[in-house]
Design a protein around this motif. Sequence first.
Motif, PDB file in Angstrom:
ATOM      1  N   ARG A  60      -1.718  73.296  30.542  1.00 18.21           N
ATOM      2  CA  ARG A  60      -1.178  72.041  30.041  1.00 18.21           C
ATOM      3  C   ARG A  60      -0.111  71.519  30.991  1.00 18.21           C
ATOM      4  NH1 ARG A  60      -5.284  71.895  28.247  1.00 18.21           N
ATOM      5  NH2 ARG A  60      -5.975  72.045  26.079  1.00 18.21           N
ATOM      6  N   TYR A  61      -0.010  70.205  31.061  1.00 18.88           N
ATOM      7  CA  TYR A  61       0.865  69.561  32.040  1.00 18.88           C
ATOM      8  C   TYR A  61       2.315  69.996  31.893  1.00 18.88           C
ATOM      9  CZ  TYR A  61       1.832  65.816  35.401  1.00 18.88           C
ATOM     10  OH  TYR A  61       2.187  65.103  36.529  1.00 18.88           O
ATOM     11  N   ASP A  62       2.725  70.327  30.664  1.00 14.97           N
ATOM     12  CA  ASP A  62       4.108  70.759  30.420  1.00 14.97           C
ATOM     13  C   ASP A  62       4.305  72.255  30.610  1.00 14.97           C
ATOM     14  OD1 ASP A  62       2.731  71.669  28.219  1.00 14.97           O
ATOM     15  OD2 ASP A  62       4.050  70.752  26.733  1.00 14.97           O
ATOM     16  N   ARG A  85      -7.200  68.785  35.142  1.00 13.24           N
ATOM     17  CA  ARG A  85      -6.395  67.846  34.346  1.00 13.24           C
ATOM     18  C   ARG A  85      -7.280  66.785  33.694  1.00 13.24           C
ATOM     19  NH1 ARG A  85      -2.770  65.541  38.529  1.00 13.24           N
ATOM     20  NH2 ARG A  85      -3.374  67.131  40.041  1.00 13.24           N
ATOM     21  N   LYS A 117      -2.102  61.206  21.736  1.00  8.29           N
ATOM     22  CA  LYS A 117      -0.806  60.573  22.034  1.00  8.29           C
ATOM     23  C   LYS A 117       0.354  61.429  21.529  1.00  8.29           C
ATOM     24  CE  LYS A 117      -2.434  55.770  22.054  1.00  8.29           C
ATOM     25  NZ  LYS A 117      -2.372  54.464  21.341  1.00  8.29           N
ATOM     26  N   SER A 169       0.952  64.197  24.022  1.00  3.43           N
ATOM     27  CA  SER A 169       0.814  63.671  25.375  1.00  3.43           C
ATOM     28  C   SER A 169       1.521  64.514  26.424  1.00  3.43           C
ATOM     29  CB  SER A 169       1.340  62.232  25.436  1.00  3.43           C
ATOM     30  OG  SER A 169       2.719  62.191  25.104  1.00  3.43           O
ATOM     31  N   GLN A 170       2.531  65.291  25.998  1.00  2.00           N
ATOM     32  CA  GLN A 170       3.253  66.107  26.976  1.00  2.00           C
ATOM     33  C   GLN A 170       2.360  67.157  27.617  1.00  2.00           C
ATOM     34  OE1 GLN A 170       3.692  66.198  23.697  1.00  2.00           O
ATOM     35  NE2 GLN A 170       3.502  68.333  23.030  1.00  2.00           N
ATOM     36  N   ASP A 218      -1.613  65.139  31.925  1.00  2.00           N
ATOM     37  CA  ASP A 218      -1.171  64.304  33.031  1.00  2.00           C
ATOM     38  C   ASP A 218      -1.073  62.865  32.512  1.00  2.00           C
ATOM     39  OD1 ASP A 218      -1.255  62.498  35.226  1.00  2.00           O
ATOM     40  OD2 ASP A 218      -2.165  64.027  36.491  1.00  2.00           O
ATOM     41  N   PRO A 219       0.092  62.223  32.599  1.00  2.00           N
ATOM     42  CA  PRO A 219       0.243  60.892  32.016  1.00  2.00           C
ATOM     43  C   PRO A 219      -0.700  59.855  32.598  1.00  2.00           C
ATOM     44  CG  PRO A 219       2.273  61.606  33.122  1.00  2.00           C
ATOM     45  CD  PRO A 219       1.339  62.766  33.136  1.00  2.00           C
ATOM     46  N   LEU A 220      -0.967  59.915  33.911  1.00  4.83           N
ATOM     47  CA  LEU A 220      -1.892  58.966  34.512  1.00  4.83           C
ATOM     48  C   LEU A 220      -3.313  59.201  34.011  1.00  4.83           C
ATOM     49  CD1 LEU A 220      -2.655  56.745  36.526  1.00  4.83           C
ATOM     50  CD2 LEU A 220      -2.788  58.497  38.305  1.00  4.83           C
ATOM     51  N   LEU A 245      -4.223  60.638  31.140  1.00  2.00           N
ATOM     52  CA  LEU A 245      -4.303  60.250  29.732  1.00  2.00           C
ATOM     53  C   LEU A 245      -4.335  58.732  29.592  1.00  2.00           C
ATOM     54  CD1 LEU A 245      -4.343  60.942  26.742  1.00  2.00           C
ATOM     55  CD2 LEU A 245      -1.843  61.099  26.807  1.00  2.00           C
ATOM     56  N   SER A 246      -3.489  58.035  30.337  1.00  3.45           N
ATOM     57  CA  SER A 246      -3.463  56.581  30.282  1.00  3.45           C
ATOM     58  C   SER A 246      -4.814  55.988  30.672  1.00  3.45           C
ATOM     59  CB  SER A 246      -2.362  56.045  31.201  1.00  3.45           C
ATOM     60  OG  SER A 246      -2.394  54.634  31.264  1.00  3.45           O
TER      61      SER A 246
END
Length: 211
Positions: free
Chosen positions: A113-115, A133, A164, A167-168, A171-173, A175-176
């Motif tokens: 996970r990204y976090d 990712r 959402k 979301s942590q 990867d924010p990009l 997921l967006s």
Amino acid sequence: MESHLYTIKALGNAIANRDSETGEHNYRVTYFSLCLAEQLHLSSQSIQSLVKGAFLHDIGKIGIRDNILLKPSSLSNDEFTIMKTHVEQGVRIVNDIPWLQDSIDVIRFHHERYDGSGYPLGIAGQQIPIIARVFAVADVFDALISERPYKHAISYNDAIKTLKQNSQGFDPLVLSSFLEISELEYNTIITMEKNELEMHLIGKLSNYFEV
């Protein structure tokens, strides 16, 4: 390459069936991953690696005992520790097969996970390969909308809300980008029967593989 693609498809479906899933899960998660990779403009080589990994991501579950793999309720801590070993078992299965080497990033890292809260290594952010990712978002989304022995499928809107809220972990990009395409792609395939879904996916894969 055509025979290789059908081989990994068959292997992936065999594992999905043992895990009380259906071929539709592998087709959907591969489809969502592929669409997301295209949205992110990943290279053809990366997309080929992603597709191989998507079909084979859970191949290590062949080494998990039925009483854990098929348990219809939550796993105990000890059982979950055993379940997590499917990642490295999967890596070992494909490790000596040259044409599957590029699937290892998805197999090994799709539960990271990204976090940094994932497994098996607890790595975070850009340490996680991009194709893992990408796959992580598609895999969690498809798990949410899928019926399993221990859970009901949830609606598209509820699945997006859950992504959402967590979301942590993504990867924010990535997921967006998924949020931009998810409703269209969900509506495109969610009512398809297995054969129709397979043919639709193969049509998209023809851009990257000989099929």
